[in-house]
Motif scaffolding. Sequence first.
Motif, PDB file in Angstrom:
ATOM      1  N   HIS A  77      39.032  46.285  47.259  1.00 40.68           N
ATOM      2  CA  HIS A  77      38.139  45.994  45.893  1.00 40.68           C
ATOM      3  C   HIS A  77      36.996  47.177  45.928  1.00 40.68           C
ATOM      4  N   PRO A  78      36.286  47.440  44.927  1.00 41.12           N
ATOM      5  CA  PRO A  78      36.963  46.932  43.490  1.00 41.12           C
ATOM      6  C   PRO A  78      38.358  46.886  43.053  1.00 41.12           C
ATOM      7  N   ALA A  79      38.866  45.845  42.311  1.00 39.87           N
ATOM      8  CA  ALA A  79      40.107  45.935  41.898  1.00 39.87           C
ATOM      9  C   ALA A  79      40.114  45.093  40.687  1.00 39.87           C
ATOM     10  N   VAL A  80      41.505  45.358  39.887  1.00 39.77           N
ATOM     11  CA  VAL A  80      41.562  44.516  38.561  1.00 39.77           C
ATOM     12  C   VAL A  80      42.829  43.933  38.778  1.00 39.77           C
ATOM     13  N   ASP A  81      42.860  42.661  38.927  1.00 42.91           N
ATOM     14  CA  ASP A  81      44.055  41.719  39.404  1.00 42.91           C
ATOM     15  C   ASP A  81      44.342  41.229  37.640  1.00 42.91           C
ATOM     16  N   VAL A  82      45.905  41.132  37.722  1.00 44.42           N
ATOM     17  CA  VAL A  82      46.295  41.004  36.231  1.00 44.42           C
ATOM     18  C   VAL A  82      47.221  39.850  36.223  1.00 44.42           C
ATOM     19  N   THR A  83      46.896  38.657  35.541  1.00 46.38           N
ATOM     20  CA  THR A  83      47.757  37.535  35.845  1.00 46.38           C
ATOM     21  C   THR A  83      47.721  36.622  34.356  1.00 46.38           C
ATOM     22  N   PRO A  84      48.862  35.800  34.279  1.00 48.57           N
ATOM     23  CA  PRO A  84      49.060  34.735  33.296  1.00 48.57           C
ATOM     24  C   PRO A  84      47.707  34.020  33.439  1.00 48.57           C
ATOM     25  N   MET A  85      47.149  33.509  32.403  1.00 49.56           N
ATOM     26  CA  MET A  85      46.229  32.573  32.555  1.00 49.56           C
ATOM     27  C   MET A  85      45.738  31.738  31.279  1.00 49.56           C
ATOM     28  N   GLU A  86      45.412  30.545  31.292  1.00 42.37           N
ATOM     29  CA  GLU A  86      44.628  30.074  30.176  1.00 42.37           C
ATOM     30  C   GLU A  86      43.184  29.818  30.667  1.00 42.37           C
ATOM     31  N   PRO A  87      42.213  30.766  30.347  1.00 39.84           N
ATOM     32  CA  PRO A  87      40.890  30.665  30.659  1.00 39.84           C
ATOM     33  C   PRO A  87      40.257  29.541  30.451  1.00 39.84           C
ATOM     34  N   ASP A  88      40.297  28.882  29.210  1.00 41.29           N
ATOM     35  CA  ASP A  88      39.693  27.834  28.803  1.00 41.29           C
ATOM     36  C   ASP A  88      40.119  26.584  29.747  1.00 41.29           C
ATOM     37  N   LYS A  89      41.350  26.175  29.768  1.00 43.22           N
ATOM     38  CA  LYS A  89      41.807  25.037  30.791  1.00 43.22           C
ATOM     39  C   LYS A  89      41.296  25.254  32.199  1.00 43.22           C
ATOM     40  N   LEU A  90      41.650  26.404  32.626  1.00 45.27           N
ATOM     41  CA  LEU A  90      41.348  26.725  34.046  1.00 45.27           C
ATOM     42  C   LEU A  90      39.721  26.646  34.246  1.00 45.27           C
ATOM     43  N   GLY A  91      39.091  27.215  33.039  1.00 48.99           N
ATOM     44  CA  GLY A  91      37.403  27.264  33.635  1.00 48.99           C
ATOM     45  C   GLY A  91      37.114  25.802  33.499  1.00 48.99           C
ATOM     46  N   ARG A  92      37.627  24.756  32.713  1.00 52.49           N
ATOM     47  CA  ARG A  92      37.163  23.634  32.715  1.00 52.49           C
ATOM     48  C   ARG A  92      37.437  22.867  34.018  1.00 52.49           C
ATOM     49  N   PHE A  93      38.783  23.022  34.564  1.00 47.29           N
ATOM     50  CA  PHE A  93      39.365  22.495  35.935  1.00 47.29           C
ATOM     51  C   PHE A  93      38.459  22.710  37.085  1.00 47.29           C
ATOM     52  N   ILE A  94      37.873  24.226  37.113  1.00 48.42           N
ATOM     53  CA  ILE A  94      37.173  24.544  38.183  1.00 48.42           C
ATOM     54  C   ILE A  94      35.767  24.293  37.789  1.00 48.42           C
ATOM     55  N   GLY A  95      35.203  24.448  36.800  1.00 43.16           N
ATOM     56  CA  GLY A  95      33.865  23.990  36.276  1.00 43.16           C
ATOM     57  C   GLY A  95      33.125  25.303  35.972  1.00 43.16           C
ATOM     58  N   VAL A  96      33.781  26.324  35.968  1.00 42.67           N
ATOM     59  CA  VAL A  96      33.236  27.942  35.790  1.00 42.67           C
ATOM     60  C   VAL A  96      33.824  28.333  34.396  1.00 42.67           C
ATOM     61  N   GLU A  97      32.857  28.947  33.467  1.00 44.70           N
ATOM     62  CA  GLU A  97      33.391  29.467  32.198  1.00 44.70           C
ATOM     63  C   GLU A  97      33.954  30.878  32.755  1.00 44.70           C
ATOM     64  N   LEU A  98      35.301  30.891  32.488  1.00 47.44           N
ATOM     65  CA  LEU A  98      36.128  32.251  32.440  1.00 47.44           C
ATOM     66  C   LEU A  98      35.890  33.173  31.446  1.00 47.44           C
ATOM     67  N   LYS A  99      35.146  34.141  31.230  1.00 45.76           N
ATOM     68  CA  LYS A  99      34.790  34.824  30.204  1.00 45.76           C
ATOM     69  C   LYS A  99      34.689  36.356  30.485  1.00 45.76           C
ATOM     70  N   GLU A 100      34.401  37.156  29.477  1.00 44.41           N
ATOM     71  CA  GLU A 100      34.245  38.491  29.571  1.00 44.41           C
ATOM     72  C   GLU A 100      32.795  38.703  30.213  1.00 44.41           C
ATOM     73  N   PRO A 101      32.666  39.813  31.021  1.00 43.84           N
ATOM     74  CA  PRO A 101      33.539  40.846  31.412  1.00 43.84           C
ATOM     75  C   PRO A 101      34.535  40.280  32.741  1.00 43.84           C
ATOM     76  N   TYR A 102      34.213  39.207  33.274  1.00 44.33           N
ATOM     77  CA  TYR A 102      34.919  38.936  34.536  1.00 44.33           C
ATOM     78  C   TYR A 102      36.475  38.896  34.400  1.00 44.33           C
ATOM     79  N   VAL A 103      36.578  38.236  33.209  1.00 42.29           N
ATOM     80  CA  VAL A 103      38.286  37.498  32.814  1.00 42.29           C
ATOM     81  C   VAL A 103      38.373  38.361  31.364  1.00 42.29           C
ATOM     82  N   SER A 104      39.182  39.019  31.148  1.00 39.62           N
ATOM     83  CA  SER A 104      39.552  39.673  29.787  1.00 39.62           C
ATOM     84  C   SER A 104      41.063  39.673  29.548  1.00 39.62           C
ATOM     85  N   PHE A 105      41.218  39.538  28.165  1.00 37.45           N
ATOM     86  CA  PHE A 105      42.547  39.448  27.555  1.00 37.45           C
ATOM     87  C   PHE A 105      43.012  40.853  27.700  1.00 37.45           C
TER      88      PHE A 105
END
Length: 362
Positions: free
Chosen positions: A49-77
Motif C-alpha cells: 500500500h498505497p494500492a488501488v483494488d478493483v472489484t465489482p460492488m454495489e456501493p449503496d447496498k454494501l454501505g448500508r450493510f456495514i454502516g459506512v457511506e462508500l463514496k468518492e474518493p475512497y470508492v470510485s466507479f
Amino acid sequence: MGGEYGSKEVVVVGAGLSGLTAALNLARDGKEVTVLEKYGRAGGIPLAHPAVDVTPMEPDKLGRFIGVELKEPYVSFCREFPVYFFGHKVDMNSEIINLHCVERGHRKTALDHYLYELCLEAGVKFEFDHPLVSQGDFAALPIDSVIATGLYFEAFEALNMPYVKVFGYLGKGKYEKDYPTCSVWFHDYILEYAYYGAANGAIFCLYFAREPVKESEFDEFQEKMLMGQQGMECQRWDYYEGLVPTAAFNTPRLFAGDKILAGTLSGMIDPFALFGVHGSLVSGKIAAIAHRDKAEAYALFKEYTRYYNRNLLIRRVFNATPIAIRKLMGPQIEFTQKYPQAFKKPMNDIFKGLPGYMRLPA
C-alpha cells in the motif's frame, strides 16, 4: 481486556478493511474496542500500500450493510476497463459488472484511512506495532476476539487454515489521468494474470503467479504490455511472496475455537478472480454481529459464502485448460460486449462468488 462471553471489552486483531469495519460496528454497538495492529499504522501491508483494488460492488447496498457511506474518493466507479486476452484487446463495459476502484492504505483518499477516522470518532482504541505470530499469541487473546489479520502466513499457520503460496511483483506509480481506470492481462508468459488499478493520482500494479516468477517474463510484461499497450509506468517494483486461501474446498470459517475470524483469513474471498475487498467489508460486519448473535452471524456467513466451492471448481478447471483454448477467449468475450444485457446475467452469476454480492439487503 475482556475474557468472558458477551464481555463489553472486545479485542480486534488487524487494522485493515475487515478489522476496521468490525471495530467500528462493535463500537457503535456499545463495546469498548481495542485494535491490535502489527504495523505502525492502519491500512494493511505497507509493502502493498498505497494500492488501488478493483472489484465489482454495489456501493449503496454494501454501505448500508456495514454502516459506512462508500463514496468518492475512497470508492470510485471504474470508467475504463480494457482487458488483453493473449494480445487481443477487449474494451469491457464496466457498468455491466459494477466495477469500482477502491484506494487502499494510509492516504487520506484511502478507504482504510476513512474507516480508521470513523473508528477514532466512535472511541476505538489502537495499539500499533503489536504483532501476533504464534499459536500461543492467538490462543491467549480474550474469548470472542476478532482475528482479521489478512493474508499473513503467521495467522494462517497458527490457526491451521489451508492456503496456496503465491509469487509476484507489486508496482506503484503516479497517475496522470483524472478518472479511475483498470486493465487486466492474460498471456502465456503471465503465469496467472496481471492488472493495474489507478485512482486519485496513484497507480497500483500486480504481476501474479502461483510459482516463482522469471525475470525475463516480468520484464517482457513491463515493456510490451504495461508500457507498450497502456502507457503506464511504475516508479517502484517490489518482489512479493504471499498466499491466498484457495487450497481447499469448504475453506470459509467464521469461528476458530472461541475466536471470530474476519476478512481473507476467514476465506471471505472470491476464489475465482481473488476479489477480496467486498468480502472483507461484509465479513467485518458479520464478525460484529457474532458478538450479539452467533446464530444470526453464522447464517449470514454461510449464505454469503455459498458459492465459494463452485467458484473454486471453476478456477481449477480454468487453470487446467490448455493455453491454446484460452487464446480463444478474446474474440469470444469481445463478441459478448455487443450484447451487454445478455452478458450481464452470466457475469453476475460468476460474481456471486464475492461474499454478499447481489444478495445484500436492499
